[in-house]
Design a protein around this motif. Structure first.
Motif, PDB file in Angstrom:
ATOM      1  N   ARG A  85     -16.058  -5.432 -35.432  1.00  0.00           N
ATOM      2  CA  ARG A  85     -15.831  -4.400 -36.441  1.00  0.00           C
ATOM      3  C   ARG A  85     -15.598  -3.046 -35.774  1.00  0.00           C
ATOM      4  NH1 ARG A  85     -18.578  -0.468 -38.013  1.00  0.00           N
ATOM      5  NH2 ARG A  85     -20.513  -1.234 -37.124  1.00  0.00           N
ATOM      6  N   GLN A  86     -16.424  -2.710 -34.796  1.00  0.00           N
ATOM      7  CA  GLN A  86     -16.300  -1.430 -34.110  1.00  0.00           C
ATOM      8  C   GLN A  86     -14.966  -1.317 -33.372  1.00  0.00           C
ATOM      9  OE1 GLN A  86     -19.878  -1.337 -31.739  1.00  0.00           O
ATOM     10  NE2 GLN A  86     -21.160  -0.787 -33.478  1.00  0.00           N
ATOM     11  N   ALA A  87     -14.507  -2.404 -32.761  1.00  0.00           N
ATOM     12  CA  ALA A  87     -13.222  -2.383 -32.053  1.00  0.00           C
ATOM     13  C   ALA A  87     -12.070  -2.153 -33.029  1.00  0.00           C
ATOM     14  CB  ALA A  87     -13.015  -3.684 -31.280  1.00  0.00           C
TER      15      ALA A  87
ATOM     16  N   LEU B 258      -5.086  -3.043 -27.603  1.00  0.00           N
ATOM     17  CA  LEU B 258      -4.371  -4.282 -27.907  1.00  0.00           C
ATOM     18  C   LEU B 258      -4.701  -5.354 -26.881  1.00  0.00           C
ATOM     19  CD1 LEU B 258      -0.788  -2.959 -28.770  1.00  0.00           C
ATOM     20  CD2 LEU B 258      -2.572  -3.684 -30.365  1.00  0.00           C
ATOM     21  N   CYS B 259      -4.679  -6.611 -27.307  1.00  0.00           N
ATOM     22  CA  CYS B 259      -4.907  -7.730 -26.396  1.00  0.00           C
ATOM     23  C   CYS B 259      -3.701  -7.870 -25.453  1.00  0.00           C
ATOM     24  CB  CYS B 259      -5.139  -9.024 -27.180  1.00  0.00           C
ATOM     25  SG  CYS B 259      -3.668  -9.699 -27.977  1.00  0.00           S
ATOM     26  N   SER B 260      -3.862  -8.634 -24.419  1.00  0.00           N
ATOM     27  CA  SER B 260      -2.791  -8.794 -23.424  1.00  0.00           C
ATOM     28  C   SER B 260      -1.542  -9.428 -24.035  1.00  0.00           C
ATOM     29  CB  SER B 260      -3.280  -9.596 -22.220  1.00  0.00           C
ATOM     30  OG  SER B 260      -3.752 -10.866 -22.626  1.00  0.00           O
TER      31      SER B 260
ATOM     32  N   TRP C 137     -13.588  -6.721 -27.287  1.00  0.00           N
ATOM     33  CA  TRP C 137     -12.756  -7.111 -28.417  1.00  0.00           C
ATOM     34  C   TRP C 137     -11.457  -6.323 -28.394  1.00  0.00           C
ATOM     35  CZ3 TRP C 137     -13.476 -11.266 -31.204  1.00  0.00           C
ATOM     36  CH2 TRP C 137     -14.761 -11.834 -31.264  1.00  0.00           C
ATOM     37  N   LYS C 138     -10.340  -7.042 -28.561  1.00  0.00           N
ATOM     38  CA  LYS C 138      -9.009  -6.442 -28.534  1.00  0.00           C
ATOM     39  C   LYS C 138      -8.226  -6.891 -29.776  1.00  0.00           C
ATOM     40  CE  LYS C 138      -9.386  -4.630 -24.383  1.00  0.00           C
ATOM     41  NZ  LYS C 138      -9.064  -3.273 -24.004  1.00  0.00           N
ATOM     42  N   VAL C 139      -7.415  -5.992 -30.320  1.00  0.00           N
ATOM     43  CA  VAL C 139      -6.598  -6.285 -31.489  1.00  0.00           C
ATOM     44  C   VAL C 139      -5.405  -7.124 -31.063  1.00  0.00           C
ATOM     45  CG1 VAL C 139      -5.176  -5.267 -33.311  1.00  0.00           C
ATOM     46  CG2 VAL C 139      -7.339  -4.178 -32.647  1.00  0.00           C
ATOM     47  N   CYS C 140      -5.168  -8.206 -31.764  1.00  0.00           N
ATOM     48  CA  CYS C 140      -4.067  -9.118 -31.450  1.00  0.00           C
ATOM     49  C   CYS C 140      -3.284  -9.379 -32.725  1.00  0.00           C
ATOM     50  CB  CYS C 140      -4.638 -10.424 -30.883  1.00  0.00           C
ATOM     51  SG  CYS C 140      -3.992 -10.869 -29.287  1.00  0.00           S
ATOM     52  N   GLY C 141      -2.293 -10.237 -32.649  1.00  0.00           N
ATOM     53  CA  GLY C 141      -1.519 -10.546 -33.841  1.00  0.00           C
ATOM     54  C   GLY C 141      -0.677  -9.364 -34.266  1.00  0.00           C
ATOM     55  N   GLN C 142      -0.467  -9.214 -35.566  1.00  0.00           N
ATOM     56  CA  GLN C 142       0.290  -8.093 -36.112  1.00  0.00           C
ATOM     57  C   GLN C 142      -0.641  -6.890 -36.186  1.00  0.00           C
ATOM     58  OE1 GLN C 142       3.551  -7.909 -36.767  1.00  0.00           O
ATOM     59  NE2 GLN C 142       3.280  -5.784 -37.290  1.00  0.00           N
ATOM     60  N   PRO C 143      -0.497  -5.930 -35.256  1.00  0.00           N
ATOM     61  CA  PRO C 143      -1.492  -4.862 -35.191  1.00  0.00           C
ATOM     62  C   PRO C 143      -1.474  -3.908 -36.382  1.00  0.00           C
ATOM     63  CG  PRO C 143       0.236  -4.483 -33.565  1.00  0.00           C
ATOM     64  CD  PRO C 143       0.498  -5.827 -34.196  1.00  0.00           C
TER      65      PRO C 143
END
Length: 127
Positions: free
Chosen positions: A29-31, A51-53, A120-126
């Motif tokens: 949640r914090q990320a 963002l994730c790699s 934690w990294k955001v992936c997918g459709q940011p």
């Protein structure tokens, strides 16, 4: 006496279950909130760093910033739910948010996150 012990045990068990779930979901949640807060502040560069790699492989830093600039501006957000799961040793999360846009419209968006090297990294459709 037995009823008191049962109720007390259930209360204590529920407390530790809640703390365990909160401990598992809070970092994701914090990320996601950090990512959205960076977008709200107009700091696409900082958001790109979250963002994730895989996502960084799909978008260059400049392409990401240009894409964000074309989107409606986010003026506020509210987390509606967080789910963390582990499948075949890969931990991921979804964070559902209501994004209040500068138009006043609230967009419901689901952020997919993965745990990379303990962060934690955001992936997918940011966005």
């Amino acid at each position: 006496m037995v009823v008191v012990l049962c109720c007390g045990g259930a209360g204590i068990g529920g407390f530790f279950l809640f703390k365990g779930i909160k401990g598992a979901t809070d970092p994701a949640r914090q990320a996601a909130e950090s990512f959205v807060s960076d977008l709200e502040a107009g700091d696409a560069d900082a958001a790109y760093g979250l963002l994730c790699s895989d996502a960084r492989g799909r978008y260059t830093r400049d392409a990401f910033a240009q894409g964000v600039a074309k989107q409606p501006k986010i003026r506020g957000h509210k987390v509606d739910g967080v789910n963390v799961s582990s499948v075949n040793g890969r931990t991921s999360a979804t964070v559902n948010m209501g994004l209040t846009l500068d138009s006043g419209f609230t967009d419901r968006h689901t952020f997919t996150l993965v745990n990379e090297d303990g962060a934690w990294k955001v992936c997918g459709q940011p966005y």
